[in-house]
Scaffold this motif. Structure first.
Motif, short mmCIF file in Angstrom:
data_model
loop_
_atom_site.label_atom_id
_atom_site.label_comp_id
_atom_site.label_asym_id
_atom_site.label_seq_id
_atom_site.Cartn_x
_atom_site.Cartn_y
_atom_site.Cartn_z
N PHE A 94 0.86 -1.19 0.00
CA PHE A 94 0.00 0.00 0.00
C PHE A 94 0.89 1.22 0.00
O PHE A 94 1.76 1.37 0.86
CB PHE A 94 -0.91 -0.01 1.23
CG PHE A 94 -2.03 0.97 1.15
CD1 PHE A 94 -3.12 0.72 0.34
CD2 PHE A 94 -1.99 2.15 1.87
CE1 PHE A 94 -4.17 1.62 0.26
CE2 PHE A 94 -3.02 3.06 1.80
CZ PHE A 94 -4.11 2.79 1.00
N ASP A 95 0.66 2.13 -0.97
CA ASP A 95 1.52 3.31 -1.09
C ASP A 95 0.74 4.59 -1.35
O ASP A 95 1.28 5.58 -1.82
CB ASP A 95 2.56 3.10 -2.19
CG ASP A 95 1.90 2.74 -3.52
OD1 ASP A 95 0.67 2.57 -3.55
OD2 ASP A 95 2.63 2.66 -4.52
N LYS A 96 -0.54 4.61 -1.02
CA LYS A 96 -1.39 5.79 -1.24
C LYS A 96 -1.56 6.55 0.07
O LYS A 96 -1.70 5.97 1.14
CB LYS A 96 -2.77 5.35 -1.74
CG LYS A 96 -2.75 4.42 -2.94
CD LYS A 96 -2.53 5.19 -4.20
CE LYS A 96 -2.75 4.36 -5.42
NZ LYS A 96 -1.69 3.47 -5.78
N LYS A 97 -1.57 7.88 -0.04
CA LYS A 97 -1.80 8.72 1.13
C LYS A 97 -3.30 8.96 1.25
O LYS A 97 -3.87 9.75 0.50
CB LYS A 97 -1.06 10.05 0.99
CG LYS A 97 -1.22 10.93 2.20
CD LYS A 97 -0.52 12.25 2.04
CE LYS A 97 -0.79 13.11 3.25
NZ LYS A 97 -0.23 14.44 3.12
N VAL A 98 -3.94 8.23 2.16
CA VAL A 98 -5.39 8.33 2.32
C VAL A 98 -5.76 8.40 3.80
O VAL A 98 -5.00 7.96 4.67
CB VAL A 98 -6.13 7.13 1.67
CG1 VAL A 98 -6.02 7.16 0.18
CG2 VAL A 98 -5.63 5.83 2.23
#
Length: 124
Positions: A94-98
């Motif tokens: 996981f590499d998304k900024k959420v």
């Protein structure tokens, strides 16, 4: 049939009104008591619907979810069912900024989201 009418001479079944239930085994230990019982069902268990980071990542890449993810958005995108408790699990990369709203999350999921710069909000 004759004198005893096929019932034999004496005993329980030679008498009138004698009935045996289908599970009666003549004094032998009944089948439902011979078979071992397994397990335990906890009536107070809390069931969570699992949501893996891999699935969440796919939906973000498809454009179905944005940077702020609420429980209602998860329901609308058919990732989880309505009125269910959701637990975020850390399977996959996981590499998304959420910013994610869930009821519970695993330690690995929290680490991966925070490492990517996001936050997890626990809703009660």
């Amino acid at each position: 049939m004759g004198e005893q009418s096929g019932r034999g001479h004496n005993g329980q079944n030679s008498r009138s009104g004698a009935k045996r239930r289908p599970w009666f085994e003549g004094g032998q230990m009944p089948l439902q008591r011979r078979i071992p019982k397994f397990g335990f069902k906890n009536r107070f268990r809390t069931d969570y619907q699992p949501l893996n980071l891999v699935k969440l990542n796919d939906f973000i890449e498809m454009g179905k979810l944005g940077e702020k993810i609420t429980l209602q958005e998860l329901v609308d995108s058919n990732l989880v069912k309505k009125n269910q408790l959701v637990k975020l699990l850390g399977t996959g990369e996981f590499d998304k900024k959420v910013d994610i709203e869930v009821h519970k999350c695993s330690n690995s999921a929290r680490e991966k989201v925070e490492k990517a710069g996001g936050t997890i909000t626990i809703v009660s």
